[in-house]
Scaffold this motif. Structure first.
Motif, PDB file in Angstrom:
ATOM      1  N   PHE A  13       0.864  -1.184   0.000  1.00 32.86           N
ATOM      2  CA  PHE A  13       0.000   0.000   0.000  1.00 32.86           C
ATOM      3  C   PHE A  13       0.897   1.228   0.000  1.00 32.86           C
ATOM      4  O   PHE A  13       1.971   1.202   0.617  1.00 32.86           O
ATOM      5  CB  PHE A  13      -0.868   0.037   1.271  1.00 32.86           C
ATOM      6  CG  PHE A  13      -2.065  -0.876   1.240  1.00 32.86           C
ATOM      7  CD1 PHE A  13      -3.071  -0.708   0.292  1.00 32.86           C
ATOM      8  CD2 PHE A  13      -2.200  -1.877   2.190  1.00 32.86           C
ATOM      9  CE1 PHE A  13      -4.177  -1.551   0.281  1.00 32.86           C
ATOM     10  CE2 PHE A  13      -3.309  -2.717   2.180  1.00 32.86           C
ATOM     11  CZ  PHE A  13      -4.300  -2.547   1.223  1.00 32.86           C
ATOM     12  N   PRO A  14       0.455   2.312  -0.631  1.00 32.94           N
ATOM     13  CA  PRO A  14       1.245   3.536  -0.523  1.00 32.94           C
ATOM     14  C   PRO A  14       1.193   4.060   0.914  1.00 32.94           C
ATOM     15  O   PRO A  14       0.151   3.966   1.564  1.00 32.94           O
ATOM     16  CB  PRO A  14       0.539   4.497  -1.485  1.00 32.94           C
ATOM     17  CG  PRO A  14      -0.778   3.909  -1.777  1.00 32.94           C
ATOM     18  CD  PRO A  14      -0.749   2.459  -1.438  1.00 32.94           C
ATOM     19  N   VAL A  23       2.409  -4.979   3.067  1.00 31.50           N
ATOM     20  CA  VAL A  23       1.471  -5.465   4.084  1.00 31.50           C
ATOM     21  C   VAL A  23       1.368  -6.992   4.060  1.00 31.50           C
ATOM     22  O   VAL A  23       1.188  -7.629   5.093  1.00 31.50           O
ATOM     23  CB  VAL A  23       0.095  -4.796   3.874  1.00 31.50           C
ATOM     24  CG1 VAL A  23      -0.969  -5.398   4.752  1.00 31.50           C
ATOM     25  CG2 VAL A  23       0.213  -3.302   4.147  1.00 31.50           C
ATOM     26  N   ALA A  42      -2.230 -10.544  15.243  1.00 28.35           N
ATOM     27  CA  ALA A  42      -2.364  -9.289  15.980  1.00 28.35           C
ATOM     28  C   ALA A  42      -3.020  -8.234  15.096  1.00 28.35           C
ATOM     29  O   ALA A  42      -3.058  -8.375  13.866  1.00 28.35           O
ATOM     30  CB  ALA A  42      -0.978  -8.820  16.420  1.00 28.35           C
ATOM     31  N   SER A  43      -3.511  -7.167  15.727  1.00 25.63           N
ATOM     32  CA  SER A  43      -4.089  -6.063  14.982  1.00 25.63           C
ATOM     33  C   SER A  43      -3.033  -5.466  14.047  1.00 25.63           C
ATOM     34  O   SER A  43      -1.902  -5.244  14.465  1.00 25.63           O
ATOM     35  CB  SER A  43      -4.573  -5.020  15.993  1.00 25.63           C
ATOM     36  OG  SER A  43      -5.235  -4.019  15.321  1.00 25.63           O
ATOM     37  N   GLY A  44      -3.412  -5.270  12.790  1.00 25.72           N
ATOM     38  CA  GLY A  44      -2.478  -4.693  11.821  1.00 25.72           C
ATOM     39  C   GLY A  44      -1.548  -5.707  11.174  1.00 25.72           C
ATOM     40  O   GLY A  44      -0.698  -5.340  10.359  1.00 25.72           O
ATOM     41  N   SER A  45      -1.712  -6.991  11.487  1.00 20.68           N
ATOM     42  CA  SER A  45      -0.801  -8.010  10.929  1.00 20.68           C
ATOM     43  C   SER A  45      -1.091  -8.295   9.450  1.00 20.68           C
ATOM     44  O   SER A  45      -0.267  -8.892   8.763  1.00 20.68           O
ATOM     45  CB  SER A  45      -0.885  -9.304  11.749  1.00 20.68           C
ATOM     46  OG  SER A  45      -2.226  -9.759  11.798  1.00 20.68           O
ATOM     47  N   GLY A  46      -2.294  -7.919   8.975  1.00 23.30           N
ATOM     48  CA  GLY A  46      -2.605  -8.102   7.552  1.00 23.30           C
ATOM     49  C   GLY A  46      -3.745  -9.087   7.295  1.00 23.30           C
ATOM     50  O   GLY A  46      -3.967  -9.490   6.149  1.00 23.30           O
ATOM     51  N   LYS A  47      -4.507  -9.447   8.321  1.00 23.78           N
ATOM     52  CA  LYS A  47      -5.570 -10.458   8.178  1.00 23.78           C
ATOM     53  C   LYS A  47      -6.635 -10.042   7.160  1.00 23.78           C
ATOM     54  O   LYS A  47      -6.962 -10.799   6.256  1.00 23.78           O
ATOM     55  CB  LYS A  47      -6.250 -10.712   9.536  1.00 23.78           C
ATOM     56  CG  LYS A  47      -5.330 -11.147  10.632  1.00 23.78           C
ATOM     57  CD  LYS A  47      -6.088 -11.389  11.926  1.00 23.78           C
ATOM     58  CE  LYS A  47      -6.733 -10.146  12.518  1.00 23.78           C
ATOM     59  NZ  LYS A  47      -5.766  -9.134  12.977  1.00 23.78           N
ATOM     60  N   SER A  48      -7.176  -8.831   7.351  1.00 20.95           N
ATOM     61  CA  SER A  48      -8.248  -8.392   6.444  1.00 20.95           C
ATOM     62  C   SER A  48      -7.714  -8.215   5.036  1.00 20.95           C
ATOM     63  O   SER A  48      -8.395  -8.555   4.056  1.00 20.95           O
ATOM     64  CB  SER A  48      -8.853  -7.066   6.912  1.00 20.95           C
ATOM     65  OG  SER A  48      -9.499  -7.260   8.128  1.00 20.95           O
ATOM     66  N   THR A  49      -6.499  -7.705   4.921  1.00 19.73           N
ATOM     67  CA  THR A  49      -5.916  -7.537   3.588  1.00 19.73           C
ATOM     68  C   THR A  49      -5.757  -8.897   2.919  1.00 19.73           C
ATOM     69  O   THR A  49      -6.045  -9.052   1.726  1.00 19.73           O
ATOM     70  CB  THR A  49      -4.555  -6.810   3.691  1.00 19.73           C
ATOM     71  OG1 THR A  49      -4.748  -5.597   4.418  1.00 19.73           O
ATOM     72  CG2 THR A  49      -3.989  -6.495   2.323  1.00 19.73           C
ATOM     73  N   GLU A  58      -9.443  -6.895  -3.150  1.00 20.72           N
ATOM     74  CA  GLU A  58      -8.225  -6.077  -3.314  1.00 20.72           C
ATOM     75  C   GLU A  58      -7.358  -6.736  -4.381  1.00 20.72           C
ATOM     76  O   GLU A  58      -7.135  -7.952  -4.316  1.00 20.72           O
ATOM     77  CB  GLU A  58      -7.393  -6.094  -2.019  1.00 20.72           C
ATOM     78  CG  GLU A  58      -7.808  -5.136  -0.949  1.00 20.72           C
ATOM     79  CD  GLU A  58      -7.401  -3.686  -1.218  1.00 20.72           C
ATOM     80  OE1 GLU A  58      -6.746  -3.403  -2.245  1.00 20.72           O
ATOM     81  OE2 GLU A  58      -7.770  -2.856  -0.386  1.00 20.72           O
ATOM     82  N   HIS A 200     -10.807 -12.256  15.885  1.00 20.34           N
ATOM     83  CA  HIS A 200      -9.907 -11.983  17.008  1.00 20.34           C
ATOM     84  C   HIS A 200     -10.185 -12.950  18.152  1.00 20.34           C
ATOM     85  O   HIS A 200      -9.472 -12.956  19.138  1.00 20.34           O
ATOM     86  CB  HIS A 200     -10.155 -10.564  17.541  1.00 20.34           C
ATOM     87  CG  HIS A 200      -9.424  -9.520  16.763  1.00 20.34           C
ATOM     88  ND1 HIS A 200     -10.056  -8.585  15.999  1.00 20.34           N
ATOM     89  CD2 HIS A 200      -8.099  -9.280  16.633  1.00 20.34           C
ATOM     90  CE1 HIS A 200      -9.154  -7.796  15.426  1.00 20.34           C
ATOM     91  NE2 HIS A 200      -7.952  -8.209  15.790  1.00 20.34           N
TER      92      HIS A 200
HETATM   93  N1  ATP Z   1      -6.289   0.671   1.835  1.00 16.93           N
HETATM   94  C1  ATP Z   1      -5.187   0.776   2.579  1.00 16.93           C
HETATM   95  N2  ATP Z   1      -4.266   1.744   2.328  1.00 16.93           N
HETATM   96  C2  ATP Z   1      -3.130   1.831   3.056  1.00 16.93           C
HETATM   97  N3  ATP Z   1      -2.807   1.001   4.072  1.00 16.93           N
HETATM   98  C3  ATP Z   1      -3.675   0.023   4.368  1.00 16.93           C
HETATM   99  C4  ATP Z   1      -4.910  -0.152   3.641  1.00 16.93           C
HETATM  100  N4  ATP Z   1      -5.575  -1.220   4.168  1.00 16.93           N
HETATM  101  C5  ATP Z   1      -4.796  -1.691   5.170  1.00 16.93           C
HETATM  102  N5  ATP Z   1      -3.660  -0.954   5.292  1.00 16.93           N
HETATM  103  C6  ATP Z   1      -2.589  -1.186   6.256  1.00 16.93           C
HETATM  104  O1  ATP Z   1      -2.196  -2.525   6.160  1.00 16.93           O
HETATM  105  C7  ATP Z   1      -1.890  -3.052   7.443  1.00 16.93           C
HETATM  106  C8  ATP Z   1      -2.691  -4.317   7.681  1.00 16.93           C
HETATM  107  O2  ATP Z   1      -4.065  -3.961   7.746  1.00 16.93           O
HETATM  108  P1  ATP Z   1      -5.196  -5.064   7.926  1.00 16.93           P
HETATM  109  O3  ATP Z   1      -6.496  -4.345   8.044  1.00 16.93           O
HETATM  110  O4  ATP Z   1      -5.068  -6.090   6.886  1.00 16.93           O
HETATM  111  O5  ATP Z   1      -4.786  -5.707   9.327  1.00 16.93           O
HETATM  112  P2  ATP Z   1      -5.620  -6.633  10.302  1.00 16.93           P
HETATM  113  O6  ATP Z   1      -4.698  -7.681  10.782  1.00 16.93           O
HETATM  114  O7  ATP Z   1      -6.888  -7.069   9.645  1.00 16.93           O
HETATM  115  O8  ATP Z   1      -5.926  -5.601  11.472  1.00 16.93           O
HETATM  116  P3  ATP Z   1      -7.148  -5.520  12.527  1.00 16.93           P
HETATM  117  O9  ATP Z   1      -7.097  -6.785  13.318  1.00 16.93           O
HETATM  118  O10 ATP Z   1      -6.812  -4.325  13.355  1.00 16.93           O
HETATM  119  O11 ATP Z   1      -8.403  -5.355  11.730  1.00 16.93           O
HETATM  120  C9  ATP Z   1      -2.163  -1.950   8.442  1.00 16.93           C
HETATM  121  O12 ATP Z   1      -0.940  -1.325   8.762  1.00 16.93           O
HETATM  122  C10 ATP Z   1      -3.068  -1.027   7.685  1.00 16.93           C
HETATM  123  O13 ATP Z   1      -2.922   0.297   8.130  1.00 16.93           O
END
Ligand code: ATP
Length: 242
Positions: A13-14, A23, A42-49, A58, A200
């Motif tokens: 991601f930019p 990510v 963990a939060s921010g680890s990239g699960k949703s991405t 995406e 989670h």
């Molecule tokens: N569209 C986007 N543009 C820029 N950065 C993004 C975008 N989507 C996610 N990120 C970044 O990618 C990283 C992973 O995000 P993601 O939502 O996949 O994590 P996660 O593990 O699902 O977190 P959470 O448990 O908090 O939902 C984070 O640092 C987030 O800020």
């Protein structure tokens, strides 16, 4: 049969201030039909991405994702739309129901969009099976969070999809409603549908056939028969090491 196959999946991601942030990095993952896979980390680890890249919501930066045999890097948007209408269901944390439509109409919507015949008895039965018999004519605002999520699940299931993707499907619910929603999602296995979900909650993750642990955008373990205690432990270890 494999329904999702990711190889060398990378997602950048930019960064807001310039530059890029990686990510997801070099992820290989295969998911079989009727398999239930929980993605934890963990939060921010990239699960949703990861979930969004596997489902095609995406685009990936590099690597390949094959969804039901379709290469998502080259699929045409019309074929993708058909795939979503007919073979893939989505459930999100915020239920994403259409506010102006009743529970019945929300569930029937994917059939109408796909120009399929709406079998009223079938739609009503699918709501009844999820404990919503007396909510069929209610609009989303008249339903509790748990009820709305069960309508969203009925909607995701109405086309009898091959895969359901769910991002924190119980995230906004109390334990009892979370349980009802999870059981409803789990029932799709009987139809051969694969279920891929982000959670989670270690107790809900432990109900999966396989638990995929993500740390800093990489899959660090894939385990089967995992207990909630083991998941808590690996999440703790993942957080300490990152
Ligand atoms: N569209 C986007 N543009 C820029 N950065 C993004 C975008 N989507 C996610 N990120 C970044 O990618 C990283 C992973 O995000 P993601 O939502 O996949 O994590 P996660 O593990 O699902 O977190 P959470 O448990 O908090 O939902 C984070 O640092 C987030 O800020």
């Amino acid at each position: 049969m494999t329904v999702i196959e990711a190889s060398a999946l990378t997602k950048n991601f930019p960064r807001p201030g310039g530059g890029i942030s990686t990510v997801l990095s070099g992820i290989d993952l295969a998911i079989a039909e009727s398999e239930r896979v929980a993605i934890v980390g963990a939060s921010g680890s990239g699960k949703s991405t990861l979930l969004n890249c596997l489902s095609g919501l995406e685009p990936v930066t590099s690597g390949v994702v094959r969804l039901l045999g379709n290469d998502l890097t080259s699929i045409r948007s019309s074929a993708m739309a058909r795939l979503y209408r007919e073979q893939v269901g989505f459930v999100f944390q915020q239920y994403n129901l259409v506010a102006a439509l009743s529970a019945f109409e929300n569930v029937a919507l994917p059939l109408r969009l796909g120009r399929k015949k709406v079998d009223s008895a079938f739609v009503q039965e699918s709501l009844r099976r999820l404990g919503l018999a007396d909510r069929i004519r209610s609009r989303p605002a008249q339903l509790s969070g748990g009820e709305q999520q069960r309508v969203a699940i009925a909607r995701a299931m109405v086309t009898d999809p091959r895969i359901i993707f769910a991002d924190e499907p119980t995230g906004a619910l109390d334990t009892q409603n979370g349980e009802l929603v999870m059981s409803a999602l789990e029932a799709v296995k009987q139809r051969g549908t694969a279920l891929v979900y982000v959670t989670h909650d270690p107790v809900l993750a432990a109900r999966a056939d396989r638990v995929v642990l993500v740390r800093d955008g990489r899959v660090v373990s894939e385990t089967t028969g995992t207990t909630a205690e083991q998941i808590v432990e690996s999440l703790r270890n993942a957080e300490t090491r990152s």
